[in-house]
Design an enzyme around this catalytic site. Structure first.
Site, short mmCIF file in Angstrom:
data_model
loop_
_atom_site.label_atom_id
_atom_site.label_comp_id
_atom_site.label_asym_id
_atom_site.label_seq_id
_atom_site.Cartn_x
_atom_site.Cartn_y
_atom_site.Cartn_z
N GLU A 123 27.27 36.06 4.06
CA GLU A 123 27.25 35.52 5.42
C GLU A 123 25.97 34.71 5.64
OE1 GLU A 123 27.42 39.00 7.87
OE2 GLU A 123 29.14 39.83 6.79
N LYS A 125 22.43 33.74 7.52
CA LYS A 125 21.34 34.43 8.20
C LYS A 125 20.82 33.51 9.30
CE LYS A 125 16.95 36.85 7.49
NZ LYS A 125 16.23 36.19 8.60
N ASP A 127 18.83 32.01 12.56
CA ASP A 127 17.45 32.05 13.05
C ASP A 127 17.51 32.18 14.58
OD1 ASP A 127 14.75 32.08 13.02
OD2 ASP A 127 14.49 29.95 12.65
N TYR A 235 28.01 40.01 13.84
CA TYR A 235 28.00 40.18 12.38
C TYR A 235 28.14 41.65 11.94
CZ TYR A 235 22.96 40.93 13.34
OH TYR A 235 21.77 41.37 13.85
N LYS A 324 16.62 34.31 1.32
CA LYS A 324 16.04 33.27 2.18
C LYS A 324 15.87 31.96 1.43
CE LYS A 324 13.36 34.54 5.52
NZ LYS A 324 12.21 34.98 6.34
N CYS A 418 -6.75 -3.31 14.10
CA CYS A 418 -5.92 -2.94 12.96
C CYS A 418 -6.80 -2.55 11.77
CB CYS A 418 -5.00 -4.10 12.59
SG CYS A 418 -4.06 -3.82 11.07
N CYS A 421 -6.09 -5.54 8.91
CA CYS A 421 -6.50 -6.94 9.05
C CYS A 421 -7.53 -7.18 10.15
CB CYS A 421 -5.28 -7.84 9.28
SG CYS A 421 -4.53 -7.64 10.93
N CYS A 436 -0.23 -3.64 15.54
CA CYS A 436 -1.18 -4.68 15.14
C CYS A 436 -0.65 -6.01 15.66
CB CYS A 436 -1.29 -4.71 13.61
SG CYS A 436 -2.06 -6.21 12.97
N CYS A 443 -1.38 -10.18 8.82
CA CYS A 443 -1.62 -8.79 8.38
C CYS A 443 -0.89 -8.49 7.08
CB CYS A 443 -1.18 -7.82 9.47
SG CYS A 443 -1.54 -6.09 9.06
#
Length: 684
Positions: A123, A125, A127, A235, A324, A418, A421, A436, A443
């Protein structure tokens, strides 16, 4: 675990200090996770601490104490809710983080049962938050959190707001008592919506769906819980009275479905270790596409009689194990925050991290997205942070751990210029991305993206000049500006990787063909900020020549339809830069040209003021080419029919636009009529 920790010569005092510290840390994190719903470390870091304590206690039984967290499931209950004593304890599972640990589990089970192969129920798991639901005569009378495994919290009022949980069972004959075990969780889309609402309200966002589910369920006001979409999966069964218990775990879950309880369909009865690993691999491959978060799988001996024979150890059943996944969140430290300049000029802060293994890979960098996100999460150099990585997704910093912040840390700010450049960094009002201002012509960080745009089909249409070829030309120093493309020789191109002589000849031909273009295409190809295809066409039609456009004042630009202050300012800034003017001159020197137009300020073009819509497939030309012919004569092409539409050009298999045009009395031209119109207007 360092070897000297187990070395008797290191002294029992040092070992005892370590054990005391581990117990304090684990208890503190248990309290934060189970009681406060505010975890301060990732699961993987908690598992590491817990395993270390288990290993020490296994090697040194004299250090084991009755109050060790290895004998408990979680933390004590919060005092916000009434305590509930579980009729049957809600114990946790042993964890297996590697195939070898699952194989060891299977070996123990087979040895204890005396069989060659075991049948398991595999099955997911989840969270989420473990919950016990008590039904008496088919009616939900109580719901409680797991708490410390023996005593939980009464959350009945809040559980009743979860629509997937039945208030009454659907069995023909309900049992006297049914204690259902399951998980309350929040699906990913609902989690993202909740955080959007939290942001809009100026409230703290939740770190992950589990945290959101727990926080939502443990509200004093049940109406708050009702406003947050939670789900539930059953479950197992803790207690069953007045009904015969099914014989297998799988049959138990099927029976719960008949009772009206939601059970996850992602489960399977498998044979032995090979069946377990096959299921694990299948689920791991689809993990990221699931609508909910899972952090592994649960394997249970399918026969309930065999489960009873195997029994329990101090804190977990012998008949089950949690397998896990590789950690998707981990704890590490921010060494620095760099700023990357992307191909479009966007500035992105990136955290440089102490290397950490997370999500199956070593992670040293993680995106911080933008300056607002850095400030919202308050990430600073020196912080200890939670890093998340899921699948192939770029790692990101989820949150800092405030209690671990050293003194003297500084709030992060993007630079004003920037870093590549030196051009000013701009962030228009209302936008979250700073950029920029140098553009791809100035650039270097934006150069490759700019060249690809310059060569694209709707710009200069240089067939064969794709991303990989541009990468090679720039990396080898053969192309620095768009003008350098037209200086390439057949030998230059043929010498590149994966470029045969025929391909090189085709590219040279495409470059030569592209030199004859239109002013609108050329303007679009230059990549001027805020100037797309439509705006480029409007500018070309109005000014007629590059010189007239380059010399236009901001006031003159504002006279053009669809040109506002932002676009006008961008154009003036572009043409005021000598580097941009030099590029245009260099391209013209290489033979790039376009027919001059008189300009709308001097004379009206034949189709000026007329709006066209195209539908269906044309035989003699594409709809794009047809649109260019219309625009070259001053007409405007739109995508929808309205009362302002002058003509609808209808090809084969027209869509609903034809019916709308007929209802509005719009003039409809087939392809032959359209070609005659274009030819007539040109000849005039």
């Amino acid at each position: 675990m360092q070897e000297d920790l187990f070395n008797e010569s290191a002294g029992n005092h040092r070992l005892r200090e370590r054990v005391d510290w581990l117990r304090q840390e684990i208890n503190r994190h248990n309290h934060a996770y189970y009681t406060l719903d505010n975890p301060t470390i990732p699961d993987a870091e908690y598992d590491r601490l817990f395993r270390e304590l288990q290993e020490i206690e296994a090697a040194h039984p004299d250090l084991v104490t009755p109050d060790s967290p290895t004998h408990r499931v979680g933390s004590v209950s919060s005092t916000q809710f009434e305590p509930v004593t579980h009729q049957v304890p809600m114990l946790s599972l042993q964890n297996g983080l590697a195939k070898e640990e699952v194989e060891a589990f299977d070996n123990r089970v087979r040895e204890l049962l005396g069989v060659e192969q075991v049948e398991y129920e595999a099955e997911l798991k989840f969270d989420g938050l473990a919950i016990s639901l008590r039904y008496e005569n088919g009616i939900l009378v109580q719901a409680a959190t797991r708490g410390d495994g023996f005593t939980g919290e009464d959350v009945t009022a809040n559980i009743r707001t979860i629509r997937s949980i039945p208030l009454t069972l659907t069995l023909p004959d309900n049992p006297d008592v049914l204690d259902v075990r399951g998980e309350v969780l929040m699906f990913k889309p609902d989690f993202h919506r909740l955080n959007e609402m939290q942001r809009a309200a100026g409230q703290r966002e939740f770190i992950n769906p589990r945290n959101a589910a727990a926080g939502s369920l443990r509200q004093k006001d049940a109406t708050v819980t009702a406003g947050r979409k939670l789900n539930f999966f059953a479950y197992g069964i803790g207690a069953l009275e007045g009904e015969k218990m099914p014989e297998t775990q799988s049959a138990m879950l099927d029976w719960l479905v008949k009772a009206g309880l939601p059970v996850c369909t992602e489960r399977k009865v498998v044979q032995g270790i090979n069946g377990l690993m096959s299921f694990f691999q299948a689920i791991e491959a689809q993990r990221d596409s699931l609508p909910y978060e899972i952090d592994g799988l649960v394997y249970k001996v399918n026969s309930l009689a065999e489960q009873n024979r195997l029994g329990f150890v101090s804190r977990a059943p012998r008949f089950a194990i949690a397998h896990k996944f590789a950690a998707q969140e981990a704890l590490t430290r921010v060494l620095d925050i760099d700023v990357q300049v992307g191909r479009t000029g966007a500035l992105t802060p990136v955290a440089r991290l102490e290397p950490v293994f997370v999500g199956g890979a070593n992670v040293t960098n993680a995106t911080l997205h933008n300056e607002d996100e850095v400030h919202r999460k308050d990430i600073r150099v020196g912080d200890t942070v939670i890093v998340r990585r899921a699948g192939d997704v770029i790692p990101e910093v989820v949150a800092n751990v405030p209690e671990k912040r050293p003194e003297g840390t500084q709030v992060f700010h993007l630079p004003h210029t920037c870093p590549v450049c030196g051009s000013p960094v701009v962030r228009p009002e209302g936008e979250i991305i700073a950029r920029c201002s140098g553009g791809w012509i100035r650039c270097p960080a934006q150069k490759k993206n700019g060249l690809q745009h310059f060569a694209s089909r709707k710009a200069m249409n240089i067939d064969g000049l794709g991303e990989q070829l541009v990468e090679q030309l720039v990396d080898k120093g053969m192309v620095n500006t768009a003008a350098d493309l037209y200086a390439l020789s057949l030998a230059d191109i043929a010498g590149l990787e994966r470029m045969a002589e025929k391909s090189a000849q085709n590219l040279i031909q495409a470059l030569n063909t592209s030199k004859k273009t239109t002013l609108a295409r050329f303007l679009y190809a230059l990549g001027i900020r805020h100037v797309g295809e439509s705006t480029a066409r409007s500018l070309a039609q109005y000014f007629g020549s590059m010189q007239a456009l380059a010399d236009a004042t901001e006031e003159a630009l504002l006279e053009v339809e669809d040109i506002g202050p932002i676009v006008a300012a961008s154009l003036r800034e572009f043409f005021a830069d000598s580097l941009n003017r030099d590029l245009i001159s260099a391209l013209e020197a290489h033979g790039v040209s376009w027919p001059e137009q008189g300009g709308a300020a001097e004379e009206m073009l034949p189709l000026s003021g007329k709006t066209f819509v195209l539908t269906g497939t044309l035989e003699s030309m594409s709809r794009e080419v047809a649109g260019e012919k219309i625009q070259a004569l001053g007409g405007k092409v739109t995508g929808s029919v309205s009362a302002k539409t002058a003509y609808l050009i209808s090809g084969q298999n027209p869509g609903s636009k034809l019916q709308r045009a007929e209802r509005l009395g719009i003039t409809i031209l087939d392809e032959k009529n359209f070609c005659e119109l274009i030819h007539h207007e040109k000849s005039d």
